[in-house]
Scaffold this motif. Structure first.
Motif, PDB file in Angstrom:
ATOM      1  N   PHE A 187     -16.446  10.067 -17.905  1.00 44.10           N
ATOM      2  CA  PHE A 187     -16.666   9.842 -19.332  1.00 44.10           C
ATOM      3  C   PHE A 187     -17.763  10.781 -19.827  1.00 44.10           C
ATOM      4  N   ILE A 188     -17.372  11.741 -20.675  1.00 45.05           N
ATOM      5  CA  ILE A 188     -18.339  12.690 -21.217  1.00 45.05           C
ATOM      6  C   ILE A 188     -18.240  12.691 -22.734  1.00 45.05           C
ATOM      7  N   THR A 189     -19.237  13.294 -23.377  1.00 47.84           N
ATOM      8  CA  THR A 189     -19.173  13.486 -24.824  1.00 47.84           C
ATOM      9  C   THR A 189     -18.745  14.909 -25.123  1.00 47.84           C
ATOM     10  N   LEU A 190     -18.231  15.104 -26.314  1.00 47.70           N
ATOM     11  CA  LEU A 190     -17.825  16.442 -26.735  1.00 47.70           C
ATOM     12  C   LEU A 190     -19.044  17.360 -26.852  1.00 47.70           C
ATOM     13  N   GLN A 191     -20.182  16.785 -27.219  1.00 44.53           N
ATOM     14  CA  GLN A 191     -21.425  17.574 -27.257  1.00 44.53           C
ATOM     15  C   GLN A 191     -21.768  18.093 -25.862  1.00 44.53           C
ATOM     16  N   GLU A 192     -21.588  17.254 -24.834  1.00 40.94           N
ATOM     17  CA  GLU A 192     -21.884  17.669 -23.466  1.00 40.94           C
ATOM     18  C   GLU A 192     -20.947  18.780 -23.003  1.00 40.94           C
ATOM     19  N   LEU A 193     -19.681  18.674 -23.375  1.00 45.43           N
ATOM     20  CA  LEU A 193     -18.715  19.704 -22.989  1.00 45.43           C
ATOM     21  C   LEU A 193     -19.102  21.057 -23.576  1.00 45.43           C
ATOM     22  N   ALA A 194     -19.411  21.081 -24.859  1.00 47.77           N
ATOM     23  CA  ALA A 194     -19.793  22.334 -25.514  1.00 47.77           C
ATOM     24  C   ALA A 194     -21.081  22.896 -24.915  1.00 47.77           C
ATOM     25  N   ALA A 195     -22.049  22.036 -24.675  1.00 43.99           N
ATOM     26  CA  ALA A 195     -23.323  22.483 -24.108  1.00 43.99           C
ATOM     27  C   ALA A 195     -23.131  23.066 -22.714  1.00 43.99           C
ATOM     28  N   ALA A 196     -22.242  22.460 -21.920  1.00 37.86           N
ATOM     29  CA  ALA A 196     -21.968  22.965 -20.573  1.00 37.86           C
ATOM     30  C   ALA A 196     -21.320  24.341 -20.627  1.00 37.86           C
ATOM     31  N   MET A 197     -20.432  24.559 -21.592  1.00 43.26           N
ATOM     32  CA  MET A 197     -19.811  25.878 -21.750  1.00 43.26           C
ATOM     33  C   MET A 197     -20.859  26.940 -22.073  1.00 43.26           C
ATOM     34  N   VAL A 198     -21.760  26.614 -22.965  1.00 41.40           N
ATOM     35  CA  VAL A 198     -22.828  27.556 -23.314  1.00 41.40           C
ATOM     36  C   VAL A 198     -23.691  27.850 -22.091  1.00 41.40           C
ATOM     37  N   ILE A 216     -21.902  16.999 -17.216  1.00 39.99           N
ATOM     38  CA  ILE A 216     -23.103  16.248 -17.623  1.00 39.99           C
ATOM     39  C   ILE A 216     -24.362  16.952 -17.131  1.00 39.99           C
ATOM     40  N   THR A 217     -24.347  17.402 -15.869  1.00 43.29           N
ATOM     41  CA  THR A 217     -25.505  18.090 -15.296  1.00 43.29           C
ATOM     42  C   THR A 217     -25.803  19.386 -16.053  1.00 43.29           C
TER      43      THR A 217
END
Length: 222
Positions: A187-198, A216-217
């Motif tokens: 379970f992740i947030t869309l904010q976390e997904l975008a931040a991980a890509m960056v 998440i990490t």
């Protein structure tokens, strides 16, 4: 110091792509965002440029506009539910590879982030969606990009206030806090997904397949 990110984002007419675009436009590490859609998104922002192009299988007419970017966040995709195997393969594999091959030739210094999904089969067994996603991941990783990452989120919590969120999230969002507590990797947030890509664009990562726990990490490192 890392170079500013100049990113191409696909799929911004869908929930994931819209959310990733929204976060990138707010992130100071991102200098420019180019979105490619079959019809206008209606979005306007000083960092944002949009190409309206109907045929993703032939990018030759817009190739000149795709040069000069060092990241692609590929969020375009369809569900396998109610779709023939041929149509799913064409959209999930063939379309993705046409776009990726074009971008690899134009921007060899690019980091390519592909939104795949939890349960994807890297061994490509069978003909179901998991095998098609696995083949797509594997073949993307053979292209001459600087870096390729396959993101495999499970449940994604949408960003409140955006317009492309699926209606059914109104009824299932209550699952997120429960699921995050019991099974945080799924379970992740869309904010976390975008931040991980960056983060992987700026700093790389020691895995090419990015599962929920990694997302998440990575998001906490930004």
């Amino acid at each position: 110091m890392s170079k500013p990110i100049r990113v191409i984002i696909t799929g911004t007419t869908g929930m994931v792509g819209e959310g990733v675009m929204h976060q990138c436009l707010q992130n100071p590490a991102v200098e420019a965002v180019l979105i490619i859609n079959r019809k206008s998104s209606g979005y306007s922002h000083p960092k944002l440029k949009e190409i309206v192009h109907a045929d993703f299988y032939n990018l030759l007419p817009v190739e000149d506009e795709l040069v000069g970017y060092n990241a692609c966040y590929f969020c375009l995709g369809i569900s396998s539910v109610g779709v023939s195997k041929d149509d799913y393969y064409k959209t999930t594999y063939l379309l993705t590879m046409v776009v990726a091959q074009t971008l690899a030739a134009l921007n060899p210094d690019m980091t390519f982030c592909y939104v795949s999904g939890a349960g994807t089969d890297s061994k490509e067994k069978g003909t179901g969606w998991a095998a098609v996603k696995g083949k797509t991941e594997n073949d993307l990783m053979k292209l001459p990009f600087k870096q390729v990452f396959a993101f495999r989120p499970g449940f994604i919590k949408p960003i409140k206030g955006l317009t492309k969120t699926h209606n059914f999230y109104k009824y299932i969002n209550w699952l997120f806090p429960v699921g995050r507590k019991l099974f945080p990797a799924g379970f992740i947030t869309l904010q976390e997904l975008a931040a991980a890509m960056v983060q992987v664009t700026l700093q790389g990562y020691n895995k090419q397949v990015i599962a929920g726990k990694d997302i998440i990490t990575l998001s906490k490192s930004v």
